[in-house]
Design an enzyme around this catalytic site. Structure first.
Site, short mmCIF file in Angstrom:
data_model
loop_
_atom_site.label_atom_id
_atom_site.label_comp_id
_atom_site.label_asym_id
_atom_site.label_seq_id
_atom_site.Cartn_x
_atom_site.Cartn_y
_atom_site.Cartn_z
N SER A 63 2.57 -5.13 7.13
CA SER A 63 2.25 -4.80 5.74
C SER A 63 3.26 -5.43 4.80
O SER A 63 4.46 -5.26 4.97
CB SER A 63 2.29 -3.28 5.51
OG SER A 63 1.13 -2.68 6.00
N ASP A 69 -4.21 -18.74 13.10
CA ASP A 69 -3.09 -19.38 13.77
C ASP A 69 -3.05 -18.99 15.25
O ASP A 69 -2.94 -17.81 15.58
CB ASP A 69 -1.78 -18.99 13.08
CG ASP A 69 -0.62 -19.84 13.52
OD1 ASP A 69 -0.13 -19.64 14.64
OD2 ASP A 69 -0.20 -20.71 12.73
N HIS A 124 0.85 -1.20 0.00
CA HIS A 124 0.00 0.00 0.00
C HIS A 124 0.88 1.24 0.00
O HIS A 124 2.10 1.17 0.17
CB HIS A 124 -0.95 0.02 1.20
CG HIS A 124 -0.25 0.05 2.54
ND1 HIS A 124 0.43 1.14 3.01
CD2 HIS A 124 -0.13 -0.90 3.50
CE1 HIS A 124 0.93 0.89 4.21
NE2 HIS A 124 0.62 -0.35 4.52
#
Length: 337
Positions: free
Chosen positions: A301, A286, A164
């Site tokens: 990210s 998880d 991003h």
């Protein structure tokens, strides 16, 4: 390290940025045959703004009282000073040197505002306290932060990361003109909870050069790894999102130290046409990752998402109202950059 993220309704970008001859690939790239090293390792980015970037205006206390020559002339936050008195400015130090050489002479300032270049003309003033010449601005010449490398092209060593854009204080997407990428060690975690994003705390390894950054856009940071960067322990895969579907998947991420680990997730929704790069809704399943981080946190990210042995995308955002869920970008959108 200060945080810098892109705030959206209900979600937050999972970078941890603080704010300082590319081989192109066709927009119709065939990701089925795009072989990569899968990332997941943390990286420290120091990105050049290409001049002295204004992050705020202020007053200079002079013998005659407070004044802000830059603000009065029309300079504002987000502008980048690229030349002063015809001399190129690449750093805050260079800007200060030119100002103190010119003193109180009327001076030309070339400023980049978005894609536009504007010339301002005004005189610096002397700061009463330090007797140095100033124009009344807060500036920086680079931004630094941590993120995760998504992949490295096996053929040319080009990497993609983050997934991003990075925005400044003015909430606009930042532009860069290069930068350095270092190894990074994750040394702490602030767990994510409902209503507040968690964060990875990393330490730059300045003696470990990962590579150079050359491009920042809405799908991440791109560049090339150093020739001596060790790729031997990275897994290899095809970057191919053609058959991605809701269901079981995995993410590689580093939440402690420097080595990525494999964690289970579920792809809840697939929307390849989303123009905001929110192509997947994912859920962390998880138990170990949930125990350590509470879900998706800033700094993750770019963590690569794999399904059926193929690299299909990367984590980009976390839902503020549910840190176990977030968005991911389709790998094809990253590769097309």
């Amino acid at each position: 390290m200060r945080r810098f993220g892109a705030f959206l309704i209900g979600v937050i970008a999972t970078s941890a940025f603080a704010f300082s001859g590319i081989n192109s690939i066709s927009a119709n790239a065939d990701t089925q045959k795009y072989e990569v090293y899968v990332g997941g390792m943390p990286a420290g980015f120091t990105l050049s703004t290409g001049g002295a970037q204004i992050i705020g205006v202020c007053e200079v206390i002079t013998e005659a009282g407070p004044v802000s020559p830059a603000s009065k002339a029309g300079i504002r936050a987000g502008d980048i000073i690229t030349k002063v008195a015809g001399i190129e400015v690449n750093s805050v130090g260079e800007l200060n040197e030119i100002l103190n050489k010119n003193k109180d002479k009327t001076t030309n300032f070339l400023v980049k505002r978005g894609e536009e270049e504007i010339t301002f003309e005004f005189a610096p003033v002397k700061d009463k306290a330090c007797e140095r010449y100033k124009i009344g601005v807060l500036v920086r010449d680079n931004v630094s932060g941590i993120g995760t490398v998504t992949y490295i092209n096996k053929n040319n060593g080009r990497f993609g990361s983050l997934g991003h854009s990075v925005v400044g204080e003015d909430k606009k997407e930042m532009k860069i003109c290069g930068g350095k990428v270092y190894g990074c060690s994750i040394v702490g975690i602030s767990k994510g909870v409902r209503g507040r994003a968690g964060e990875l705390r990393g330490m730059f390894l300045n003696d470990v050069s990962l590579g150079t950054a050359e491009k920042l856009c809405d799908s991440g940071i791109y560049g090339y790894v150093s020739e001596n960067y060790d790729l031997t322990n990275l897994i290899q895969a095809n970057a191919d999102s053609q058959d991605v579907k809701p269901g079981k998947a995995y993410v590689y991420s580093t939440v402690n130290g420097i080595c990525p680990k494999k964690y289970s997730i579920e792809i809840v929704k697939v929307d390849k046409t989303n123009r905001s790069n929110k192509n997947y809704v994912i859920k962390i399943t998880d138990d170990d990752l949930l125990e350590e981080t509470g879900g998706i946190v800033q700094g993750m990210s770019g963590s690569p998402i794999l399904q059926d042995g193929k690299l299909v995308g990367a984590i980009t955002h976390v839902f503020l109202n549910d840190p176990t869920r977030g968005y991911g970008i389709d790998i094809k959108k990253m590769i097309n950059e």
